[in-house]
Design a protein around this motif. Structure first.
Motif, PDB file in Angstrom:
ATOM      1  N   UNK A  50     -11.484  13.851   8.023  1.00 56.93           N
ATOM      2  CA  UNK A  50     -12.867  13.547   8.331  1.00 56.93           C
ATOM      3  C   UNK A  50     -13.539  14.682   9.087  1.00 56.93           C
ATOM      4  N   UNK A  51     -12.753  15.388   9.889  1.00 54.16           N
ATOM      5  CA  UNK A  51     -13.287  16.509  10.661  1.00 54.16           C
ATOM      6  C   UNK A  51     -12.340  17.689  10.543  1.00 54.16           C
ATOM      7  N   UNK A  52     -12.897  18.889  10.619  1.00 50.11           N
ATOM      8  CA  UNK A  52     -12.070  20.086  10.525  1.00 50.11           C
ATOM      9  C   UNK A  52     -11.949  20.567   9.091  1.00 50.11           C
ATOM     10  N   UNK A  53     -11.134  21.604   8.904  1.00 55.66           N
ATOM     11  CA  UNK A  53     -11.023  22.217   7.584  1.00 55.66           C
ATOM     12  C   UNK A  53      -9.605  22.703   7.330  1.00 55.66           C
ATOM     13  N   UNK A  54      -9.162  22.560   6.087  1.00 49.07           N
ATOM     14  CA  UNK A  54      -7.880  23.116   5.637  1.00 49.07           C
ATOM     15  C   UNK A  54      -8.198  24.207   4.632  1.00 49.07           C
ATOM     16  N   UNK A  55      -7.607  25.379   4.804  1.00 44.88           N
ATOM     17  CA  UNK A  55      -7.852  26.503   3.902  1.00 44.88           C
ATOM     18  C   UNK A  55      -6.542  27.004   3.323  1.00 44.88           C
ATOM     19  N   UNK A  56      -6.590  27.396   2.065  1.00 43.61           N
ATOM     20  CA  UNK A  56      -5.456  28.016   1.382  1.00 43.61           C
ATOM     21  C   UNK A  56      -5.857  29.451   1.071  1.00 43.61           C
ATOM     22  N   UNK A  57      -5.204  30.409   1.687  1.00 42.81           N
ATOM     23  CA  UNK A  57      -5.571  31.818   1.516  1.00 42.81           C
ATOM     24  C   UNK A  57      -7.057  32.040   1.787  1.00 42.81           C
ATOM     25  N   UNK A  58      -7.574  31.352   2.801  1.00 36.53           N
ATOM     26  CA  UNK A  58      -8.960  31.543   3.192  1.00 36.53           C
ATOM     27  C   UNK A  58      -9.965  30.724   2.403  1.00 36.53           C
ATOM     28  N   UNK A  59      -9.516  29.990   1.388  1.00 37.10           N
ATOM     29  CA  UNK A  59     -10.417  29.178   0.569  1.00 37.10           C
ATOM     30  C   UNK A  59     -10.317  27.726   1.022  1.00 37.10           C
ATOM     31  N   UNK A  60     -11.424  27.078   1.367  1.00 39.11           N
ATOM     32  CA  UNK A  60     -11.366  25.679   1.782  1.00 39.11           C
ATOM     33  C   UNK A  60     -10.705  24.814   0.708  1.00 39.11           C
ATOM     34  N   UNK A  61      -9.826  23.922   1.130  1.00 35.07           N
ATOM     35  CA  UNK A  61      -9.141  23.057   0.173  1.00 35.07           C
ATOM     36  C   UNK A  61     -10.133  22.222  -0.621  1.00 35.07           C
ATOM     37  N   UNK A  62     -11.271  21.913  -0.009  1.00 33.42           N
ATOM     38  CA  UNK A  62     -12.300  21.125  -0.701  1.00 33.42           C
ATOM     39  C   UNK A  62     -12.882  21.873  -1.897  1.00 33.42           C
ATOM     40  N   UNK A  63     -12.711  23.189  -1.945  1.00 35.94           N
ATOM     41  CA  UNK A  63     -13.234  23.991  -3.057  1.00 35.94           C
ATOM     42  C   UNK A  63     -12.163  24.289  -4.106  1.00 35.94           C
ATOM     43  N   UNK A  64     -10.968  23.751  -3.916  1.00 42.10           N
ATOM     44  CA  UNK A  64      -9.845  24.053  -4.803  1.00 42.10           C
ATOM     45  C   UNK A  64      -9.557  22.858  -5.700  1.00 42.10           C
ATOM     46  N   UNK A  65      -9.191  23.127  -6.961  1.00 41.93           N
ATOM     47  CA  UNK A  65      -8.763  22.072  -7.883  1.00 41.93           C
ATOM     48  C   UNK A  65      -7.459  21.486  -7.349  1.00 41.93           C
ATOM     49  N   UNK A  66      -7.513  20.235  -6.858  1.00 41.12           N
ATOM     50  CA  UNK A  66      -6.344  19.643  -6.203  1.00 41.12           C
ATOM     51  C   UNK A  66      -5.156  19.482  -7.152  1.00 41.12           C
ATOM     52  N   UNK A  67      -5.409  19.181  -8.420  1.00 41.02           N
ATOM     53  CA  UNK A  67      -4.289  19.053  -9.360  1.00 41.02           C
ATOM     54  C   UNK A  67      -3.554  20.384  -9.494  1.00 41.02           C
ATOM     55  N   UNK A  68      -4.314  21.468  -9.620  1.00 40.14           N
ATOM     56  CA  UNK A  68      -3.680  22.782  -9.733  1.00 40.14           C
ATOM     57  C   UNK A  68      -2.919  23.131  -8.461  1.00 40.14           C
ATOM     58  N   UNK A  69      -3.515  22.800  -7.299  1.00 40.78           N
ATOM     59  CA  UNK A  69      -2.848  23.106  -6.036  1.00 40.78           C
ATOM     60  C   UNK A  69      -1.549  22.315  -5.905  1.00 40.78           C
ATOM     61  N   UNK A  70      -1.592  21.022  -6.215  1.00 38.83           N
ATOM     62  CA  UNK A  70      -0.378  20.205  -6.095  1.00 38.83           C
ATOM     63  C   UNK A  70       0.702  20.666  -7.051  1.00 38.83           C
ATOM     64  N   UNK A  71       0.310  21.230  -8.188  1.00 34.42           N
ATOM     65  CA  UNK A  71       1.303  21.772  -9.126  1.00 34.42           C
ATOM     66  C   UNK A  71       1.986  23.014  -8.577  1.00 34.42           C
ATOM     67  N   UNK A  72       1.413  23.601  -7.515  1.00 34.40           N
ATOM     68  CA  UNK A  72       2.004  24.775  -6.891  1.00 34.40           C
ATOM     69  C   UNK A  72       2.881  24.406  -5.692  1.00 34.40           C
ATOM     70  N   UNK A  73       3.038  23.101  -5.462  1.00 31.55           N
ATOM     71  CA  UNK A  73       3.805  22.620  -4.310  1.00 31.55           C
ATOM     72  C   UNK A  73       5.080  21.939  -4.789  1.00 31.55           C
ATOM     73  N   UNK A  74       6.236  22.351  -4.227  1.00 32.80           N
ATOM     74  CA  UNK A  74       7.499  21.674  -4.485  1.00 32.80           C
ATOM     75  C   UNK A  74       7.863  20.836  -3.273  1.00 32.80           C
ATOM     76  N   UNK A  75       8.445  19.659  -3.524  1.00 34.66           N
ATOM     77  CA  UNK A  75       8.717  18.721  -2.426  1.00 34.66           C
ATOM     78  C   UNK A  75      10.162  18.248  -2.489  1.00 34.66           C
ATOM     79  N   UNK A  76      10.871  18.361  -1.359  1.00 30.61           N
ATOM     80  CA  UNK A  76      12.258  17.901  -1.271  1.00 30.61           C
ATOM     81  C   UNK A  76      12.357  16.880  -0.143  1.00 30.61           C
ATOM     82  N   UNK A  77      12.555  15.592  -0.470  1.00 32.06           N
ATOM     83  CA  UNK A  77      12.683  14.566   0.564  1.00 32.06           C
ATOM     84  C   UNK A  77      14.117  14.472   1.078  1.00 32.06           C
ATOM     85  N   UNK A  78      14.323  13.621   2.058  1.00 39.11           N
ATOM     86  CA  UNK A  78      15.674  13.420   2.595  1.00 39.11           C
ATOM     87  C   UNK A  78      16.587  12.814   1.540  1.00 39.11           C
TER      88      UNK A  78
END
Length: 219
Positions: A50-78
């Motif tokens: 609700x407040x503040x900003x998250x940036x990926x390489x200086x680009x606000x996350x709100x300006x990034x295609x979230x599907x493409x970004x999530x495809x660049x993330x690998x996740x390993x749970x317990x």
């Protein structure tokens, strides 16, 4: 940057500022319910602030295609869910765009290829229901290979070694440490070996985040 997040009107994070450096391992520690998973969900765009900003390489996350970004993330749970299927199917999840070479490279990076290539059926080896034919360390390495096979830019380790015995954990972390210059990692963990691998450690205290060190933690 100045991130504030609340659940149902109850503040969880207060004006949080943190930086995750490229090609390094950043660890985030804190008690249960302190907001560690919330930070991961914000980074991956699963929830929005609700407040503040998250940036990926200086680009606000709100300006990034979230599907493409999530495809660049690998996740390993317990605890990863493994299927009563082949090593290949468990790594690629039967994605037709991923080849046996992709799976082999991911297994090499995860430190499991030496085991797989010695099996008579190789990549076609059946792992058993929930991976019961594998040891705990092998199951977790397979989960890491699954996360690496799509060549993510960011690898998230969510208490990924907490269920392993110390020797197995040390071996798995040794494999991960060799990848640090190729991939950015974020680790949620209290395990000493993970913290030893970390280049940056953040501690969540009462909804705020402070940078700390292994010496301060152990002191």
């Amino acid at each position: 940057h100045n991130m504030h997040f609340s659940y149902g009107g109850e503040a969880v994070l207060h004006r949080v500022n943190l930086r995750i450096p490229f090609g390094k391992c950043t660890a985030i520690i804190g008690p249960s319910g302190s907001g560690k998973t919330t930070i991961l969900d914000l980074i991956t765009g699963l929830i929005t602030t609700g407040e503040g900003q998250i940036s990926i390489d200086g680009i606000p996350l709100s300006d990034i295609d979230l599907r493409r970004w999530r495809n660049r993330v690998g996740y390993v749970p317990q605890e990863s869910v493994l299927f009563h299927d082949t090593v290949l199917a468990n790594v690629t999840m039967d994605d037709p765009l991923l080849s046996e070479i992709d799976a082999e490279n991911a297994l090499r990076d995860a430190g499991l290829w030496n085991f797989v290539e010695k099996e008579p059926d190789g990549l076609k080896t059946i792992v058993g229901e929930r991976g019961t034919r594998l040891s705990g360390g092998q199951r977790q390495r397979l989960a890491i290979a699954r996360a690496l096979v799509r060549k993510p830019a960011l690898l998230i380790l969510d208490e990924a070694t907490a269920s392993l015995d110390p020797n197995t954990e040390a071996d798995v972390i040794s494999s991960l440490a060799r990848l640090k210059e190729q991939i950015t990692m974020v680790a949620i963990s209290h395990q000493q070996n993970i913290l030893t691998m970390a280049d940056v450690i953040y501690k969540i205290q009462n909804g705020t985040v402070v940078e700390t060190s292994l010496a301060e933690i152990n002191g």
